[in-house]
Scaffold this motif. Structure first.
Motif, PDB file in Angstrom:
ATOM      1  N   PHE A 138       0.824  -1.208   0.000  1.00 26.71           N
ATOM      2  CA  PHE A 138       0.000   0.000   0.000  1.00 26.71           C
ATOM      3  C   PHE A 138       0.860   1.260   0.000  1.00 26.71           C
ATOM      4  O   PHE A 138       0.673   2.159  -0.828  1.00 26.71           O
ATOM      5  CB  PHE A 138      -0.926  -0.016   1.214  1.00 26.71           C
ATOM      6  N   LEU A 139       1.826   1.336   0.906  1.00 22.86           N
ATOM      7  CA  LEU A 139       2.686   2.514   0.985  1.00 22.86           C
ATOM      8  C   LEU A 139       3.527   2.678  -0.275  1.00 22.86           C
ATOM      9  O   LEU A 139       3.782   3.811  -0.710  1.00 22.86           O
ATOM     10  CB  LEU A 139       3.593   2.412   2.208  1.00 22.86           C
ATOM     11  N   PHE A 151      -7.331   5.170  -0.319  1.00 23.30           N
ATOM     12  CA  PHE A 151      -6.637   4.118  -1.058  1.00 23.30           C
ATOM     13  C   PHE A 151      -6.471   2.856  -0.219  1.00 23.30           C
ATOM     14  O   PHE A 151      -6.455   1.746  -0.746  1.00 23.30           O
ATOM     15  CB  PHE A 151      -5.266   4.628  -1.511  1.00 23.30           C
ATOM     16  N   ALA A 152      -6.343   3.019   1.095  1.00 17.14           N
ATOM     17  CA  ALA A 152      -6.132   1.878   1.976  1.00 17.14           C
ATOM     18  C   ALA A 152      -7.322   0.926   1.976  1.00 17.14           C
ATOM     19  O   ALA A 152      -7.175  -0.260   2.297  1.00 17.14           O
ATOM     20  CB  ALA A 152      -5.859   2.368   3.399  1.00 17.14           C
ATOM     21  N   GLU A 194      -4.316  -0.981   7.739  1.00 15.64           N
ATOM     22  CA  GLU A 194      -5.067  -0.144   8.674  1.00 15.64           C
ATOM     23  C   GLU A 194      -4.227   1.057   9.081  1.00 15.64           C
ATOM     24  O   GLU A 194      -3.046   0.921   9.415  1.00 15.64           O
ATOM     25  CB  GLU A 194      -5.442  -0.947   9.920  1.00 15.64           C
ATOM     26  N   LEU A 195      -4.822   2.247   9.044  1.00 14.80           N
ATOM     27  CA  LEU A 195      -4.140   3.482   9.423  1.00 14.80           C
ATOM     28  C   LEU A 195      -4.623   3.932  10.794  1.00 14.80           C
ATOM     29  O   LEU A 195      -5.833   3.951  11.049  1.00 14.80           O
ATOM     30  CB  LEU A 195      -4.396   4.584   8.398  1.00 14.80           C
ATOM     31  N   THR A 196      -3.672   4.298  11.660  1.00 13.42           N
ATOM     32  CA  THR A 196      -4.019   4.751  13.008  1.00 13.42           C
ATOM     33  C   THR A 196      -3.249   6.020  13.342  1.00 13.42           C
ATOM     34  O   THR A 196      -2.010   6.034  13.262  1.00 13.42           O
ATOM     35  CB  THR A 196      -3.680   3.675  14.060  1.00 13.42           C
ATOM     36  N   LEU A 213      -3.526  13.892   6.038  1.00 14.46           N
ATOM     37  CA  LEU A 213      -2.840  12.804   5.360  1.00 14.46           C
ATOM     38  C   LEU A 213      -3.553  11.475   5.608  1.00 14.46           C
ATOM     39  O   LEU A 213      -3.716  10.665   4.681  1.00 14.46           O
ATOM     40  CB  LEU A 213      -1.378  12.705   5.811  1.00 14.46           C
ATOM     41  N   ALA A 214      -3.992  11.258   6.848  1.00 11.21           N
ATOM     42  CA  ALA A 214      -4.723  10.028   7.153  1.00 11.21           C
ATOM     43  C   ALA A 214      -5.990   9.922   6.313  1.00 11.21           C
ATOM     44  O   ALA A 214      -6.293   8.856   5.743  1.00 11.21           O
ATOM     45  CB  ALA A 214      -5.055   9.969   8.637  1.00 11.21           C
TER      46      ALA A 214
END
Length: 323
Positions: free
Chosen positions: A32-33, A94-95, A101-103, A87-88
């Motif tokens: 993903f990144l 896209f995530a 998972e973004l935290t 940014l999150a």
């Protein structure tokens, strides 16, 4: 403009409230990144912490950051706290297509330290990394070696760590000292004020190893690569001193003798002599031609940066740091 009330003290240890962290976890975190960031994500190997940035499709920076791998399928981005939520929100679009998972890590403590860093690291049971751009970490803390004439480290840990956070310096003078070291290192962290405004090269990001030109596609990659290979970057980050007792606003104009704007302020801090040092994105003509410079009527002087304005491949940088 803020008035400079005192000279900047030497670095000790200070809370850095302007920073924040975004964690990315999951089986697809690296994949993903890789599609979103200018870094070659595989270089973040638990030792090397590459600089990176996130761009719009037009190649303008949404955020710049430092990327660490803290564990299997666990990455952390360090960036300005003013850009954390935006940014999150951008990346979550896209995530959703990945097992990632973004935290947003809002309870972390960020400490900048120099002479006191060894004692802090000992309390946290961790050795300090000795090379700029590398990090060490355990389940309590991560520590990154930062650039600068004064050896310094950024420590990031949970509030419930062994460190007595209340006893650490928490004042603007200490943060100014840290900011001044960033400025003298030619390192500018983007904030929300100038988001979606600069190409990465305008902050000298490729000269700092923050752009991989050897990886595949990522958002904005085509524009960033074209600007590099066709030599289309006509603005660059430059270091400047000003004979003033006030800090300029972000975005304030640097002008020439004809009162024509030739640059804009990105970050500033008081120096040790009662003046101000800053980093500004300037027309490259300023470096090519001798011209008087002013900011709000105060004389300004170009100062040298500690690196050449040329491409540094992060792949080669990783090899040198791991060698």
């Amino acid at each position: 403009m803020a008035t400079v009330t005192a000279s900047t003290p030497a670095l000790g240890s200070v809370r850095l409230n302007h920073l924040a962290a975004l964690d990315v976890k999951g089986a697809d975190a690296e994949k993903f990144l890789q599609g979103q960031t200018s870094a070659q994500v595989s270089l973040a190997d638990g030792h090397f912490a590459p600089l990176t940035c996130f761009c719009t499709p037009k190649g303008r920076m949404l955020a710049n950051a430092q990327l660490m791998r803290l564990g299997e399928e666990h990455y952390r981005l360090l960036l300005s706290n003013t850009l954390l939520d935006s940014l999150a929100s951008h990346l979550k679009k896209f995530a959703a297509f990945y097992r990632a998972e973004l935290t947003t890590q809002r309870d972390l403590v960020f400490i900048g330290a120099s002479d006191e860093a060894p004692a802090l690291a000992e309390q946290l049971g961790l050795e300090l990394p000795d090379r700029v751009g590398t990090h060490t970490n355990n389940d309590q803390v991560c520590v990154i070696r930062y650039p600068g004439e004064t050896p310094r480290w950024l420590l990031c840990f949970d509030n419930d760590s062994k460190v007595d956070v209340a006893s650490l310096q928490d004042d603007q003078a200490g943060r100014n000292a840290w900011q001044l070291e960033d400025i003298r290192s030619g390192l500018a962290w983007l904030t929300d004020t100038q988001q979606d405004h600069f190409l990465p090269q305008m902050l000298n990001w490729e000269a700092l190893g923050g752009i991989s030109f050897k990886k595949g596609c990522y958002t904005g990659q085509e524009v960033v690569a074209r600007a590099h290979f066709r030599g289309q970057v006509k603005k660059r980050l430059m270091r400047i001193s000003i004979e003033t007792t006030t800090l300029p606003e972000v975005g304030a104009s640097v002008v020439n003798g004809d009162d024509k704007a030739v640059g804009e302020v990105v970050v500033s801090a008081p120096d040790h002599q009662g003046g101000v040092e800053l980093l500004a994105v300037m027309s490259t003509k300023v470096a090519e031609e001798t011209m008087p410079l002013y900011l709000d009527g105060a004389p300004a002087t170009l100062l040298p940066l500690p690196y050449a304005i040329e491409r540094v491949d992060p792949e080669q940088l990783a090899v040198s740091l791991n060698g």
